[in-house]
Design a protein around this motif. Structure first.
Motif, mmCIF file in Angstrom:
data_model
loop_
_atom_site.group_PDB
_atom_site.id
_atom_site.type_symbol
_atom_site.label_atom_id
_atom_site.label_comp_id
_atom_site.label_asym_id
_atom_site.label_seq_id
_atom_site.Cartn_x
_atom_site.Cartn_y
_atom_site.Cartn_z
ATOM 1 N N ALA A 62 8.895 -5.776 -3.137
ATOM 2 C CA ALA A 62 7.856 -5.742 -2.101
ATOM 3 C C ALA A 62 6.546 -5.244 -2.699
ATOM 4 O O ALA A 62 6.545 -4.458 -3.645
ATOM 5 C CB ALA A 62 8.270 -4.839 -0.945
ATOM 6 N N THR A 63 5.457 -5.740 -2.132
ATOM 7 C CA THR A 63 4.132 -5.247 -2.506
ATOM 8 C C THR A 63 3.402 -4.841 -1.232
ATOM 9 O O THR A 63 3.573 -5.452 -0.182
ATOM 10 C CB THR A 63 3.303 -6.315 -3.257
ATOM 11 N N ASN A 64 2.624 -3.794 -1.340
ATOM 12 C CA ASN A 64 1.821 -3.302 -0.226
ATOM 13 C C ASN A 64 2.638 -3.122 1.056
ATOM 14 O O ASN A 64 2.237 -3.569 2.126
ATOM 15 C CB ASN A 64 0.613 -4.200 0.004
ATOM 16 N N TYR A 65 3.765 -2.454 0.921
ATOM 17 C CA TYR A 65 4.646 -2.194 2.064
ATOM 18 C C TYR A 65 4.006 -1.136 2.949
ATOM 19 O O TYR A 65 3.638 -0.064 2.489
ATOM 20 C CB TYR A 65 6.020 -1.726 1.575
ATOM 21 N N ARG A 66 3.875 -1.445 4.225
ATOM 22 C CA ARG A 66 3.216 -0.527 5.167
ATOM 23 C C ARG A 66 4.199 -0.020 6.210
ATOM 24 O O ARG A 66 5.029 -0.762 6.718
ATOM 25 C CB ARG A 66 2.076 -1.239 5.893
ATOM 26 N N TYR A 67 4.031 1.267 6.514
ATOM 27 C CA TYR A 67 4.746 1.883 7.629
ATOM 28 C C TYR A 67 3.785 2.893 8.249
ATOM 29 O O TYR A 67 3.355 3.846 7.591
ATOM 30 C CB TYR A 67 6.028 2.579 7.155
ATOM 31 N N GLN A 68 3.436 2.676 9.495
ATOM 32 C CA GLN A 68 2.447 3.489 10.198
ATOM 33 C C GLN A 68 1.172 3.582 9.357
ATOM 34 O O GLN A 68 0.578 2.575 9.043
ATOM 35 C CB GLN A 68 3.035 4.846 10.564
ATOM 36 N N HIS A 69 0.754 4.801 8.960
ATOM 37 C CA HIS A 69 -0.483 4.960 8.189
ATOM 38 C C HIS A 69 -0.227 4.998 6.686
ATOM 39 O O HIS A 69 -1.151 5.247 5.910
ATOM 40 C CB HIS A 69 -1.209 6.241 8.607
ATOM 41 N N ALA A 70 1.008 4.770 6.290
ATOM 42 C CA ALA A 70 1.378 4.877 4.882
ATOM 43 C C ALA A 70 1.519 3.497 4.248
ATOM 44 O O ALA A 70 1.866 2.525 4.914
ATOM 45 C CB ALA A 70 2.697 5.629 4.753
ATOM 46 N N GLU A 71 1.225 3.455 2.955
ATOM 47 C CA GLU A 71 1.405 2.213 2.206
ATOM 48 C C GLU A 71 1.996 2.532 0.840
ATOM 49 O O GLU A 71 1.603 3.493 0.185
ATOM 50 C CB GLU A 71 0.079 1.488 1.998
ATOM 51 N N ILE A 72 2.963 1.711 0.452
ATOM 52 C CA ILE A 72 3.549 1.793 -0.885
ATOM 53 C C ILE A 72 3.051 0.574 -1.640
ATOM 54 O O ILE A 72 3.249 -0.559 -1.198
ATOM 55 C CB ILE A 72 5.088 1.812 -0.828
ATOM 56 N N ASP A 73 2.425 0.803 -2.789
ATOM 57 C CA ASP A 73 1.847 -0.306 -3.546
ATOM 58 C C ASP A 73 2.917 -1.293 -4.001
ATOM 59 O O ASP A 73 2.789 -2.497 -3.780
ATOM 60 C CB ASP A 73 1.069 0.209 -4.761
ATOM 61 N N LEU A 74 3.969 -0.781 -4.642
ATOM 62 C CA LEU A 74 5.027 -1.650 -5.154
ATOM 63 C C LEU A 74 6.387 -1.009 -4.894
ATOM 64 O O LEU A 74 6.535 0.214 -5.003
ATOM 65 C CB LEU A 74 4.889 -1.862 -6.664
ATOM 66 N N ILE A 75 7.350 -1.855 -4.575
ATOM 67 C CA ILE A 75 8.741 -1.423 -4.519
ATOM 68 C C ILE A 75 9.486 -2.306 -5.506
ATOM 69 O O ILE A 75 9.407 -3.532 -5.442
ATOM 70 C CB ILE A 75 9.343 -1.545 -3.104
ATOM 71 N N ALA A 76 10.151 -1.648 -6.454
ATOM 72 C CA ALA A 76 10.829 -2.378 -7.523
ATOM 73 C C ALA A 76 12.286 -1.935 -7.593
ATOM 74 O O ALA A 76 12.645 -0.837 -7.158
ATOM 75 C CB ALA A 76 10.137 -2.114 -8.857
ATOM 76 N N LYS A 77 13.096 -2.805 -8.160
ATOM 77 C CA LYS A 77 14.517 -2.512 -8.293
ATOM 78 C C LYS A 77 14.929 -2.745 -9.739
ATOM 79 O O LYS A 77 14.484 -3.703 -10.383
ATOM 80 C CB LYS A 77 15.309 -3.423 -7.355
ATOM 81 N N LYS A 78 15.743 -1.842 -10.242
ATOM 82 C CA LYS A 78 16.330 -1.999 -11.573
ATOM 83 C C LYS A 78 17.780 -1.567 -11.460
ATOM 84 O O LYS A 78 18.068 -0.384 -11.293
ATOM 85 C CB LYS A 78 15.583 -1.153 -12.601
ATOM 86 N N GLY A 79 18.669 -2.549 -11.468
ATOM 87 C CA GLY A 79 20.075 -2.254 -11.232
ATOM 88 C C GLY A 79 20.248 -1.712 -9.829
ATOM 89 O O GLY A 79 19.804 -2.308 -8.854
ATOM 90 N N LYS A 80 20.865 -0.532 -9.726
ATOM 91 C CA LYS A 80 21.087 0.101 -8.422
ATOM 92 C C LYS A 80 20.090 1.219 -8.165
ATOM 93 O O LYS A 80 20.372 2.152 -7.414
ATOM 94 C CB LYS A 80 22.515 0.629 -8.340
ATOM 95 N N LEU A 81 18.918 1.093 -8.766
ATOM 96 C CA LEU A 81 17.854 2.070 -8.580
ATOM 97 C C LEU A 81 16.676 1.391 -7.897
ATOM 98 O O LEU A 81 16.195 0.353 -8.341
ATOM 99 C CB LEU A 81 17.403 2.622 -9.940
ATOM 100 N N LEU A 82 16.234 1.979 -6.792
ATOM 101 C CA LEU A 82 15.073 1.480 -6.061
ATOM 102 C C LEU A 82 13.908 2.412 -6.386
ATOM 103 O O LEU A 82 14.021 3.629 -6.250
ATOM 104 C CB LEU A 82 15.352 1.474 -4.561
ATOM 105 N N VAL A 83 12.788 1.823 -6.835
ATOM 106 C CA VAL A 83 11.654 2.616 -7.292
ATOM 107 C C VAL A 83 10.439 2.320 -6.423
ATOM 108 O O VAL A 83 10.046 1.167 -6.271
ATOM 109 C CB VAL A 83 11.334 2.316 -8.771
ATOM 110 N N PHE A 84 9.868 3.382 -5.860
ATOM 111 C CA PHE A 84 8.652 3.277 -5.059
ATOM 112 C C PHE A 84 7.493 3.666 -5.974
ATOM 113 O O PHE A 84 7.483 4.767 -6.533
ATOM 114 C CB PHE A 84 8.745 4.196 -3.841
ATOM 115 N N VAL A 85 6.545 2.738 -6.124
ATOM 116 C CA VAL A 85 5.506 2.900 -7.146
ATOM 117 C C VAL A 85 4.125 2.996 -6.516
ATOM 118 O O VAL A 85 3.709 2.122 -5.753
ATOM 119 C CB VAL A 85 5.533 1.707 -8.138
ATOM 120 N N GLU A 86 3.424 4.059 -6.875
ATOM 121 C CA GLU A 86 2.012 4.208 -6.535
ATOM 122 C C GLU A 86 1.219 3.774 -7.761
ATOM 123 O O GLU A 86 1.434 4.284 -8.859
ATOM 124 C CB GLU A 86 1.698 5.663 -6.169
#
Length: 117
Positions: free
Chosen positions: A28-52
């Motif tokens: 995902a890119t630019n994931y929004r929830y209410q007033h928050a935004e996550i620039d990138l969401i990435a996955k590597k194996g069974k690890l989910l990484v939230f990236v600013e």
């Protein structure tokens, strides 16, 4: 479009390429929830990484990663919590910063893993 917006878009594109080249799948890119935004969401194996992603065109005022405030980190964590529950993610997560410096033709990327720990 304002120059800082264009710089930010270039930085995010560079971060996506960097992460993909290092074995991450962008979910995902630019994931929004209410007033928050996550620039990138990435996955590597069974690890989910939230990236600013922080991008700067010069270092006169400091390194890009120094501009991730406590408030911003809390907002990213809030949005990440929503994403985890909405997608029923049951594995590990991590919060990273990808700091991008675009100085002329030079591109420098600093990937900081577990940045909010």
């Amino acid at each position: 479009m304002a120059q800082h917006n264009e710089t930010g878009k270039q930085g995010e594109a560079a971060a996506v390429r960097f992460l993909q080249e290092n074995g991450y799948e962008i979910v995902a890119t630019n994931y929004r929830y209410q007033h928050a935004e996550i620039d990138l969401i990435a996955k590597k194996g069974k690890l989910l990484v939230f990236v600013e992603v922080k991008t700067r065109s010069n270092l006169s005022y400091g390194q890009p990663e120094e501009f991730v405030s406590y408030t911003k980190a809390k907002l990213v964590m809030k949005a990440a919590e929503h994403y985890v529950f909405a997608h029923d993610w049951l594995h590990d997560i991590r919060f990273d910063i990808v700091a991008v410096t675009l100085a002329g033709a030079n591109l420098r990327i600093n990937h900081i893993e577990d940045a909010f720990a």
